[in-house]
Design an enzyme around this catalytic site. Structure first.
Site, PDB file in Angstrom:
ATOM      1  N   ARG A  31       2.106  43.933  25.616  1.00 18.65           N
ATOM      2  CA  ARG A  31       1.020  43.703  24.663  1.00 18.65           C
ATOM      3  C   ARG A  31      -0.123  44.679  24.908  1.00 18.65           C
ATOM      4  O   ARG A  31      -0.724  45.199  23.957  1.00 18.65           O
ATOM      5  CB  ARG A  31       0.508  42.255  24.769  1.00 18.65           C
ATOM      6  CG  ARG A  31       1.500  41.216  24.287  1.00 18.65           C
ATOM      7  CD  ARG A  31       0.906  39.815  24.398  1.00 18.65           C
ATOM      8  NE  ARG A  31      -0.184  39.606  23.456  1.00 18.65           N
ATOM      9  CZ  ARG A  31      -1.028  38.579  23.501  1.00 18.65           C
ATOM     10  NH1 ARG A  31      -0.911  37.682  24.482  1.00 18.65           N
ATOM     11  NH2 ARG A  31      -1.981  38.441  22.601  1.00 18.65           N
ATOM     12  N   CYS A  61      -8.427  38.949  27.934  1.00 18.52           N
ATOM     13  CA  CYS A  61      -7.011  38.689  27.630  1.00 18.52           C
ATOM     14  C   CYS A  61      -6.893  38.683  26.112  1.00 18.52           C
ATOM     15  O   CYS A  61      -7.549  39.478  25.448  1.00 18.52           O
ATOM     16  CB  CYS A  61      -6.573  37.368  28.258  1.00 18.52           C
ATOM     17  SG  CYS A  61      -7.569  35.954  27.745  1.00 18.52           S
TER      18      CYS A  61
END
Length: 297
Positions: free
Chosen positions: A196, A255
């Site tokens: 990611r 995050c």
């Protein structure tokens, strides 16, 4: 009396299940199925545990400019924690089924409110069950407290000093992150998976990639194969290699939405590296404005 401020093991928790000064919170949650955690709790949980929901208690409503898990309203959060019985003498233990990835958010928020006697159960519910410890399907009962009333929360302007007091210095906002692209005053560390981070895949958010100049330390690197945290000495060595000459106070964690970033902060605290901060909006807030730069590797 021992105080647990980062992690607690299953044996210690078992020994204190009947301790009136201990409160256990079940923070199981799945980003792809937001009711699965509550359903799992109703089916089976650590005896006496109360359920805390990421969306309902530990976040506020999403806005057009926010990330997926905006910070909760401080007064409401303090009121909820007070209502379940948390006071200065309470040892809180929070667990999940994902190596602490979800539980760390609750751990961080309690610390942000000034309650440091809170620990994540090392290994979580899977470790608890693997050890053959007893479970229950009875819903935990809240313990009323007169300390820290729901509407009594200290702020910079209130002039009152109740128990809970929000530490605004522990949070970094999107403007500070944008400014940091030029100043590099702090080191931004992203807890998402490497895939990611590099922009190779993005199963949750509409845009892939990462904030320019950020470094990547996937939260899974904090854990051993059994789902427990690595030893503190090993974590300290690994963090030192990543940080280089940077002090812990110069580190900001992020995050996807400000949840699993707390896992990396917990890891640093476990390693004795204190003082890092959280970019609460994280990637899902950053990409709300298409003018903010995006990097891929």
């Amino acid at each position: 009396m021992n105080e647990y401020r980062t992690l607690v093991d299953t044996d210690t928790l078992e020994q204190n299940l009947d301790n009136p000064s201990w409160i256990v919170l079940d923070g199981r949650f799945d980003l792809m199925d937001t009711e699965s955690g509550r359903n799992a709790y109703l089916e089976s949980h650590i005896p006496g545990a109360q359920y805390v929901h990421l969306d309902e208690q530990l976040s506020s409503a999403i806005t057009p400019d926010s990330g997926r898990h905006p910070l909760p309203r401080v007064e409401e959060l303090a009121g909820w924690f007070s209502g379940i019985g948390i006071n200065p003498g309470t040892q809180v233990v929070v667990y999940d089924s994902m190596g602490g990835a979800m539980a760390a958010r609750c751990w961080w928020l309690l610390n942000m409110l000034g309650h440091t006697r809170v620990a994540v159960l090392d290994g979580g519910f899977p470790k608890w069950k693997q050890a053959g410890k007893r479970v229950s399907s009875s819903v935990g009962v809240s313990r009323a407290t007169s300390v820290g009333a729901p509407t009594s929360i200290a702020t910079e302007s209130s002039g009152i000093q109740p128990y809970f007091s929000w530490n605004s210095d522990g949070v970094v906002n999107v403007d500070e992150v944008l400014e940091n692209l030029d100043t590099e005053a702090f080191l931004l560390i992203d807890a998402r998976s490497s895939e990611r981070f590099r922009g190779e895949q993005e199963p949750i958010d509409p845009v892939a990639g990462h904030v320019p100049k950020a470094l990547n330390r996937a939260l899974q690197l904090n854990l051993q194969p059994d789902g427990c945290f690595k030893p503190a000495t090993q974590l300290r060595q690994e963090w030192h290699l990543l940080l280089g000459a940077r002090e812990p106070q110069q580190v900001v964690h992020m995050c996807g939405s400000g949840v699993t970033a707390c896992h990396n902060q917990l890891s640093m605290e476990r390693a004795g590296l204190t003082g890092s901060r959280i970019y609460a909006g994280s990637w899902s807030e950053w990409i709300r404005d298409f003018q903010r730069p995006i990097a891929t590797v």
